[in-house]
Design an enzyme around this catalytic site. Sequence first.
Site, mmCIF file in Angstrom:
data_model
loop_
_atom_site.group_PDB
_atom_site.id
_atom_site.type_symbol
_atom_site.label_atom_id
_atom_site.label_comp_id
_atom_site.label_asym_id
_atom_site.label_seq_id
_atom_site.Cartn_x
_atom_site.Cartn_y
_atom_site.Cartn_z
ATOM 1 C CD GLU A 104 50.879 -60.791 -38.449
ATOM 2 O OE1 GLU A 104 52.101 -60.898 -38.202
ATOM 3 O OE2 GLU A 104 50.439 -60.532 -39.581
ATOM 4 C CD GLU A 114 49.524 -56.818 -40.863
ATOM 5 O OE1 GLU A 114 50.306 -57.560 -41.483
ATOM 6 O OE2 GLU A 114 49.710 -56.473 -39.688
HETATM 7 O O1 IFM Z 1 55.231 -55.981 -41.716
HETATM 8 C C1 IFM Z 1 54.547 -57.069 -41.188
HETATM 9 C C2 IFM Z 1 53.610 -56.626 -40.084
HETATM 10 O O2 IFM Z 1 54.258 -55.920 -39.083
HETATM 11 C C3 IFM Z 1 52.944 -57.823 -39.466
HETATM 12 N N1 IFM Z 1 52.328 -58.651 -40.468
HETATM 13 C C4 IFM Z 1 53.107 -59.016 -41.614
HETATM 14 C C5 IFM Z 1 53.732 -57.783 -42.230
HETATM 15 C C6 IFM Z 1 54.553 -58.165 -43.466
HETATM 16 O O3 IFM Z 1 55.488 -59.150 -43.163
#
Ligand code: IFM
Length: 448
Positions: free
Chosen positions: A155, A344
Amino acid sequence: MSFPDGFLWGAGTSAYQIEGHHGRGESVWEVFCRRPGAVEGGGDGSRACDSFLRWREDVELVKELGLSAYRFSTGWSRVMPDGAHADPEALDHYERFTDALLEAGVEPVLTLNHWDMPSSLTWAERSSVNAFTAYAQAVADRLADRVTWWITQNEPWIIALLGYQLGLHAPGVADLGTAVKAGHHVLLGHGAAADVLHAHAGTRAGCALSLFPCDPATGSQADRAAARGSDGYVNRWYLDPLLGDGYPADMREHWERALGHGLDFIQDGDEAAIGGRSDFLGVNYYTRRVMAAAPPDPFPWKVVGPSGDVARTDEGWEINPGALRDLLAGLSGRFPGTPLMITENGGVFGDTPAHDGRVHDTRRIAYLRDHVAAVQEALDAGADVRGYLHWSLMDNFEWALGYRPRFGLVHVDYATGARTVKDSGRYYARLIAGGGTAPALPRIEAYG
Ligand code: IFM
């Protein structure tokens, strides 16, 4: 529903969020968490889920859920405590962990930077790219003979936004120009790490982007332009250079206007060093943004929604699986030849053990079912999706929000470290065993 052969079904975590300290070097997060008020509840990652010690239990959970893939990160500040020299014992740990996954028939998906940069480094400096390359080299030398899937950076936009623009994440810098520069260095780090990985046969390198579809609040020309601008800020500024198109011209102009100077930190050859190196794109999808026009200081757009009575997680994020389907289909349409992996996807649902000792997180079940169905629809529409990694395997340290938000398929009692598979974890196990077929369960029609 049927998914392609070899489709990876998994879940993810990251080192700082689950491991606990146990002798690692100081990362930017250790420093940030010491700032009064920086973390809700005043917590930090010093204990977290204690996974550095309880890693065998975690592997057992992965097996119990029947996952075919597990995404984890090597702790940057554990592997390179001073930011420059690798600690062989830390690498031994990750080697043991990786081997245990492989023995269990689980595909490791290894993230190099999930935000726990050694405290001696900062993405604000271009020298961070060399430090990251050396770290990637140390991990690859040890593990690239057995790990196929690598995520270089997690990210980049969130790192730049929360870490350097708003100061809400480590290292707590709040300066727009520094944020744009830091984001560029993160992308350069991706390119350099991908080159390191590609020196090892069979590795696949990708970057995980937090992608937020941006929709206009109304059909007006102004709101449509706001949505396009927001898309440039959040998504295209990272997607386009990574996938070989260079930085988008409209956003370059935007930044030059907003910062009042040129982007001289983007040097000749940088875009060529970032692009064309991704064997896949990691998609982190949570929700979308609804945008309206705003006075241009510093952004001529603002988030106005979604508003009203839409399904939401306990953190208030809109639940919108259809936006995931359209995102995946759109990415495959725009970047044919770049496989996608959902690295994710998940939500905060705060359910804790009930009187029977189980966690009846029916809303997470509905969320999971509906997002998996959206992936299937995207596949049917021609998207090239190789895997779905739910966030997260277990409840963990949610950065500045501390331990309140629970994202896990597995509940963690932070006082004891005890893990309890939630109903959603059991559901996911059945879904995976059925090749992606959603088990018919009562009482999961609504998000509650
Ligand atoms: O927990 C985080 C992760 O570390 C990075 N992406 C978003 C998730 C949820 O906020």
